[in-house]
Write an enzyme that holds these catalytic residues in place. Structure first.
Site, PDB file in Angstrom:
ATOM      1  N   HIS A  25       0.852  -1.190   0.000  1.00 33.07           N
ATOM      2  CA  HIS A  25       0.000   0.000   0.000  1.00 33.07           C
ATOM      3  C   HIS A  25       0.885   1.236   0.000  1.00 33.07           C
ATOM      4  O   HIS A  25       1.845   1.329   0.765  1.00 33.07           O
ATOM      5  CB  HIS A  25      -0.897  -0.007   1.245  1.00 33.07           C
ATOM      6  CG  HIS A  25      -1.689   1.251   1.439  1.00 33.07           C
ATOM      7  ND1 HIS A  25      -1.352   2.213   2.367  1.00 33.07           N
ATOM      8  CD2 HIS A  25      -2.797   1.709   0.798  1.00 33.07           C
ATOM      9  CE1 HIS A  25      -2.227   3.202   2.305  1.00 33.07           C
ATOM     10  NE2 HIS A  25      -3.113   2.921   1.368  1.00 33.07           N
ATOM     11  N   HIS A  46       1.464  11.047  -2.358  1.00 35.42           N
ATOM     12  CA  HIS A  46       0.226  10.801  -1.634  1.00 35.42           C
ATOM     13  C   HIS A  46      -0.565  12.100  -1.616  1.00 35.42           C
ATOM     14  O   HIS A  46      -0.227  13.039  -0.894  1.00 35.42           O
ATOM     15  CB  HIS A  46       0.540  10.333  -0.209  1.00 35.42           C
ATOM     16  CG  HIS A  46      -0.644   9.799   0.510  1.00 35.42           C
ATOM     17  ND1 HIS A  46      -0.680   9.639   1.874  1.00 35.42           N
ATOM     18  CD2 HIS A  46      -1.850   9.375   0.063  1.00 35.42           C
ATOM     19  CE1 HIS A  46      -1.851   9.150   2.230  1.00 35.42           C
ATOM     20  NE2 HIS A  46      -2.566   8.977   1.145  1.00 35.42           N
TER      21      HIS A  46
END
Length: 602
Positions: free
Chosen positions: A139, A185
């Site tokens: 992830h 991100h």
């Protein structure tokens, strides 16, 4: 025999003798029975002067439960190629065969390389569709640390690939000039890294640990012109390594075996993204996928959230909504991008039950957060299992795990979720379970799901994780002894004034009925502790059980010191007396630290 001196009260010195590792009683008994009592003179093996070698063969077959092929392989490894001494004497060496010494026999058993607890070879059927396998999944694979302000880099991607991870996640965003693609991100302070750099590193290390296919999940925040640019980068970087499906969409996923050393793309088709943006505001009512919110207040902006199977359902309105009417969103400009997608991420419209419907004409991937999965499995457990028999379910950490921690993967696994995505930067207990789970099947990153998760009854019934299940088998674990700390650590690493006081924790991580931890007694002032203690673990679902092993150094006044750990898949344990290598907190194997243990199923 070693001697260790420790300072005591500043003025005094205490000396401790640390004996060399000695064979425990069970090893002595096995040596006496199998190596010192050759076959009868009428035995052809004995007549050929190979009685003692035949005794070792019987030990490997009867006690260690090795297959005939593995017995031959082990004997071949131990066979001398020259005038060798020591462990090579375990096998007959003409002209005068001699029984292996106790030290030779013990040396073989306590060798983690020669006598490991699980096999290091791929042995499962790899010809089934992707949906029939658990897949080692990362992830936010590009992050170097926490989820808020760490750097994005290709280094953690490389490390993940070196450890056998088979699913790498990249979050794609336009760079500051809007003319190229960065990986970062979104909605956080994480620094970006150029996408092309990540792709080049992926190409270099994709198959360094496993030749089975590598999946890249692309979280897409791009306009169509940048999607086309990504398609160009993928084709130019990966070339023939890149798998391009022949049909759109697929009716069944290909098998890992069919795509050896190929790279697979998984993301939302671009047109579906546009359609979802239009339909998003119309989703309401109880039972909707949107009614499975994550807990916490961190706002996460990414493509999964756009699918309503997002990282979190915390956004009041996605920033991506502003792109809905952007003229750059045209299907034709991204057709090259779309045709590269093998595993399409579907959009769950309406009720959760609808999102989990199995389409006979196509397969897809659905992503849910750990919290959403917990709620979905509680209310629609059977539908989740049916969905994962043909389709792929990806599970990811909830947004409040800003420190890159992880969650208990067992609930997702027992409902068939293939891609249980973990933060590889977390180094917590959950990640150790994940690493141990994927030591199975030779560490290739793909583990075949047990049959009970792949079969459907005559009336459509599937496995019920909530049912009370009978004990299927019982695992007996004996912890004989440990060694290696004196080689891998300084003499004062655990205690400044004396040798360490070790104890071992042994237990099961699995379904609730099977999960338990037990421990040995504490042995004071011993670099080579000998516990010789046995534990019994009844198992209702041994197919998903993991054996947890931890060594701690007891400290009366402070937190106990860490002495090593490993996690092993129960269904892969080799029977008999085995050397178990231990790892540090990150999962890196120590050079010398190991335990001598025995495993038996009754």
């Amino acid at each position: 025999m070693g001697s260790y001196a420790y300072k005591y009260c500043m003025c005094f010195t205490r000396k401790f003798r640390s004996p060399d590792a000695q064979p425990p009683p069970d090893v002595r008994a096995a040596h006496l029975s199998y190596c010192c009592a050759p076959s009868s003179s009428s035995d052809p093996q004995h007549q050929q002067g190979q009685g003692h070698a035949h005794g070792l063969r019987r030990f490997l077959s009867q006690v260690q439960a090795e297959s005939p092929a593995d017995v031959d392989r082990i004997l071949a490894i131990l066979a001398p190629t020259s005038a060798a001494h020591g462990i090579a004497r375990l096998v007959h060496r003409p002209p005068a065969p001699a029984p292996p010494t106790l030290d030779d026999f013990f040396g073989f058993l306590f060798s983690a390389d020669l006598n490991p607890p699980i096999t290091n070879q791929v042995h499962q059927d790899m010809s089934a569709p992707f949906s029939h396998y658990f897949i080692f999944t990362g992830h936010n694979s590009y992050l170097t640390g926490n989820q808020l302000n760490s750097d994005s880099s290709d280094i953690p991607i490389i490390k993940s690939l070196q450890r056998g991870v088979r699913v790498i996640e990249l979050d794609m965003w336009p760079n500051s000039s809007k003319n190229n693609v960065d990986i970062l991100h979104g909605g956080t302070l994480t620094a970006p890294v150029e996408m092309i750099r990540c792709l080049k590193s992926i190409k270099e290390y994709a198959f360094c640990a496993s030749n089975y296919p590598l999946v890249i999940t692309l979280e897409d925040h791009l306009t169509a012109d940048l999607q086309a640019k990504v398609a160009e980068m993928l084709i130019e970087t990966f070339g023939d390594l890149l798998f391009i499906p022949s049909s759109d969409p697929l009716k069944e996923f290909p098998s890992p075996e069919a795509l050896m050393k190929r790279i697979i793309i998984s993301t939302k088709p671009p047109q579906e993204y546009k359609e979802f943006l239009k339909a998003k505001d119309n989703q309401n009512g109880s039972g909707n996928i949107a009614d499975l919110p994550d807990q916490g207040s961190l706002r996460r902006i990414d493509s999964n959230a756009d699918e309503s199977d997002g990282k979190d359902e915390l956004d009041e309105q996605d920033e991506e909504d502003s792109d809905e009417d952007d003229p750059k969103f045209q299907q034709d400009t991204a057709c090259e991008y779309r045709k590269l997608i093998t595993i399409q991420a579907g959009k769950p419209k309406g009720h959760l039950r609808d999102a989990l419907k199995v389409d006979p004409d196509k397969v897809r991937r659905l992503s849910l957060s750990e919290t959403q999965v917990a709620k979905a499995t509680a209310s629609h457990g059977a539908e989740v299992i049916r969905f994962t028999q043909k389709n792929i379910l990806r599970v990811y950490p909830k947004g409040t795990r800003v420190n890159s921690s992880n969650y208990d993967p067992m609930n997702a696994w027992i409902h068939g979720a293939q891609m249980v995505a973990f933060n590889m930067q977390g180094y917590d207990k959950a990640l150790r379970l994940m690493q141990g789970f994927f030591r199975a099947n030779g560490g290739c990153g793909y583990v075949k799901k047990p049959d009970f998760l792949l079969t459907t009854g005559p009336n459509g019934e599937v496995f019920d994780p909530k049912a009370s299940l009978p004990v299927k088998t019982t695992l007996k674990v004996k912890v004989y002894m440990g060694d290696g700390w004196r080689m891998d650590f300084s003499k004062t690493h655990f205690d400044s004034f004396s040798p360490p006081d070790f104890y071992t924790r042994v237990g099961i991580a699995g379904v609730k009925a099977d999960s338990v931890m037990k421990k040995t007694r504490v042995l004071e002032d011993q670099w080579v502790p000998v516990w010789d203690e046995e534990f019994t673990f009844p198992l209702t679902v041994p197919e998903l059980a993991l054996l947890r092993i931890e060594v701690q150094e007891y400290d009366m006044s402070e937190k106990h010191d860490f002495g090593g750990q490993t996690v092993l898949p129960v269904w892969e344990l080799k029977q008999g007396i085995r050397a178990v290598p231990l790892h540090d907190r990150k999962g890196v194997r120590y050079k010398s630290v190991r335990l001598l243990m025995r495993f038996d199923f009754v």
